[in-house]
Design a protein around this motif. Structure first.
Motif, short mmCIF file in Angstrom:
data_model
loop_
_atom_site.label_atom_id
_atom_site.label_comp_id
_atom_site.label_asym_id
_atom_site.label_seq_id
_atom_site.Cartn_x
_atom_site.Cartn_y
_atom_site.Cartn_z
N GLN A 33 8.95 -10.18 -15.33
CA GLN A 33 8.96 -9.27 -15.28
C GLN A 33 9.87 -8.41 -16.22
O GLN A 33 9.96 -9.63 -16.82
CB GLN A 33 9.19 -9.52 -13.55
CG GLN A 33 8.97 -9.28 -12.19
CD GLN A 33 6.94 -8.50 -11.97
OE1 GLN A 33 7.11 -7.53 -12.70
NE2 GLN A 33 6.95 -8.69 -10.31
N LEU A 34 9.98 -7.09 -16.42
CA LEU A 34 10.64 -6.50 -17.12
C LEU A 34 11.97 -7.76 -17.19
O LEU A 34 13.01 -7.89 -16.65
CB LEU A 34 11.57 -5.62 -16.81
CG LEU A 34 12.22 -4.88 -18.28
CD1 LEU A 34 10.83 -2.81 -17.69
CD2 LEU A 34 12.99 -5.14 -17.54
N ILE A 35 12.12 -8.24 -18.32
CA ILE A 35 13.88 -8.95 -18.13
C ILE A 35 14.58 -7.98 -19.19
O ILE A 35 13.99 -7.45 -20.68
CB ILE A 35 13.68 -10.43 -19.71
CG1 ILE A 35 12.55 -11.78 -18.76
CG2 ILE A 35 14.32 -10.72 -19.97
CD1 ILE A 35 13.14 -11.69 -16.98
N ASN A 44 15.50 1.51 -13.26
CA ASN A 44 16.69 1.13 -13.40
C ASN A 44 16.85 1.74 -11.62
O ASN A 44 16.71 0.75 -10.35
CB ASN A 44 18.33 0.99 -13.14
CG ASN A 44 18.60 0.58 -14.81
OD1 ASN A 44 17.72 -0.53 -14.91
ND2 ASN A 44 19.32 1.20 -15.33
N ARG A 45 16.46 3.02 -11.48
CA ARG A 45 16.42 3.66 -10.16
C ARG A 45 15.46 2.84 -8.70
O ARG A 45 15.29 3.02 -8.17
CB ARG A 45 16.44 4.53 -10.18
CG ARG A 45 18.06 5.69 -10.80
CD ARG A 45 17.70 7.10 -9.92
NE ARG A 45 15.88 7.74 -10.71
CZ ARG A 45 16.28 8.90 -11.42
NH1 ARG A 45 17.26 8.46 -12.30
NH2 ARG A 45 15.37 9.22 -12.36
N ASN A 46 14.14 3.16 -10.08
CA ASN A 46 12.62 2.72 -9.17
C ASN A 46 12.16 1.43 -8.61
O ASN A 46 11.34 1.23 -7.97
CB ASN A 46 11.49 4.21 -9.50
CG ASN A 46 12.75 5.28 -9.45
OD1 ASN A 46 12.51 5.93 -8.01
ND2 ASN A 46 12.60 5.86 -10.54
N VAL A 47 12.55 0.78 -9.66
CA VAL A 47 11.55 -0.78 -10.09
C VAL A 47 12.93 -1.80 -9.70
O VAL A 47 13.62 -1.73 -9.49
CB VAL A 47 11.80 -0.93 -11.08
CG1 VAL A 47 10.65 -2.51 -11.80
CG2 VAL A 47 10.50 0.29 -11.54
N VAL A 79 0.89 -1.64 0.14
CA VAL A 79 0.26 0.02 -0.27
C VAL A 79 0.92 1.12 -0.15
O VAL A 79 0.74 2.48 -0.79
CB VAL A 79 -1.16 -0.04 1.24
CG1 VAL A 79 -1.46 1.04 1.28
CG2 VAL A 79 -1.94 -1.27 1.03
N LYS A 80 2.09 0.97 0.78
CA LYS A 80 2.99 3.05 1.30
C LYS A 80 3.44 2.97 -0.35
O LYS A 80 3.25 4.13 -0.25
CB LYS A 80 4.10 2.57 1.27
CG LYS A 80 3.80 2.13 3.45
CD LYS A 80 4.41 2.27 4.25
CE LYS A 80 3.29 2.16 6.09
NZ LYS A 80 4.93 2.13 6.79
N ALA A 81 3.63 1.86 -1.17
CA ALA A 81 4.05 2.47 -2.66
C ALA A 81 2.80 3.21 -3.65
O ALA A 81 3.46 3.72 -4.76
CB ALA A 81 4.21 1.28 -3.44
#
Length: 303
Positions: A195-197, A235-238, A117-119
């Motif tokens: 997920q993203l590869i 790259n920074r956030n996921v 939830v906090k995301a």
């Protein structure tokens, strides 16, 4: 609605059973009461994909119900894959929604735990997490047998839900990845969307060392990168995403970064075809570009 269609497989299920190369894509439900943009984006995927995922509060951000959105797409002839997250519902509500999905003709469900939830945009909301993805998969299998979670027979008939699950082949914990994957297979997952590869060597290792014995289709996550800035943001956030420098440099040096992103996605689809049984394409807010990506990858129509 009659349960007479109980044995009819979904388009996705039939394609998987006949070992076709599976193409799925993702659209976001609207944030408001007008679904026209979502429907317009999804219509452009008709005949190009075996199923369209409808996200369920992705990143814990408020949007229209995934179940309602899936029904809207089905009404215009698009095969939906209804994502269902455990974050916002207890086991009563999850079972109720699965029954409703079946009655409304929704056959494909992707079982998810849900982002914290906090995301999202309501960080003070209360997360439920009465179940998580493995237990939700078991719940679907139980309901398909005509039994509820209280071990009581469903007096109005069993469900016929084709259940899938998420997987992250780039997970930092190899043993954890294997355990979680095997538990999802045991619980009834019939297909997996990744997920993203960005590391296809890692994907190949996952498929050969972990996934192969299960003989369930793995759909590699292909993400349309729109610019070097977009790639750096991911790259920074996921968590778990590492887009290599050579890809970021290609985007940074391109005259038209978006077109370069389309080229990269098409190259990745061609690579995935040598490794696994399908791809799951994510082109956030540019779903209209997915047909062009597929054309460049040499992927023919699915109808």
């Amino acid at each position: 609605m009659s349960n007479g269609c109980h044995s009819v497989p979904s388009l996705l299920q039939s394609a998987i059973a006949t070992h076709q190369f599976i193409i799925t894509a993702e659209v976001m439900p609207p944030k408001g009461g007008d679904p026209s943009h979502m429907i317009d984006m999804a219509k452009q995927l008709r005949g190009r994909v075996h199923g369209v995922n409808i996200t369920d509060g992705s990143r814990a951000v408020l949007r229209m119900s995934s179940l309602a959105s899936a029904v809207l797409l089905k009404q215009v002839g698009i095969e939906p894959i209804c994502q269902m997250a455990c974050r916002d519902r207890n086991r009563i509500a999850l079972q109720a929604d699965l029954m409703g999905a079946h009655a409304l003709g929704i056959r494909n469900v992707l079982a998810l735990t849900g982002d914290p939830v906090k995301a999202g945009d309501y960080p003070k909301a209360r997360g439920v997490f009465d179940l998580e993805s493995v237990r939700l998969l078991r719940t679907i299998a139980t309901l398909n047998q005509g039994i509820d979670l209280n071990d009581k027979k469903l007096p109005d008939g069993p469900l016929n839900i084709f259940a899938g699950a998420a997987v992250d082949p780039q997970s930092a914990s190899w043993s954890g990845l294997q355990t979680r994957f095997e538990r999802k297979v045991e619980a009834g997952a019939q297909f997996f969307q990744s997920q993203l590869i960005s590391d296809f060597d890692r994907l190949e290792k996952f498929i050969t060392q972990i996934a192969a014995p299960a003989q369930k289709p793995i759909l590699a996550g292909i993400f349309l990168l729109k610019s070097a800035k977009n790639a750096a943001f991911l790259n920074r956030n996921v968590p778990g995403v590492h887009i290599p420098d050579d890809i970021i440099n290609r985007l940074a040096n391109a005259e038209d970064p978006l077109q370069e992103g389309i080229t990269i996605a098409a190259e990745q689809i061609k690579l995935a075809k040598t490794l696994c049984q399908g791809v799951h394409i994510m082109a956030i807010r540019r779903e209209d570009l997915i047909p062009e990506i597929l054309d460049r990858a040499g992927v023919v129509r699915v109808d």
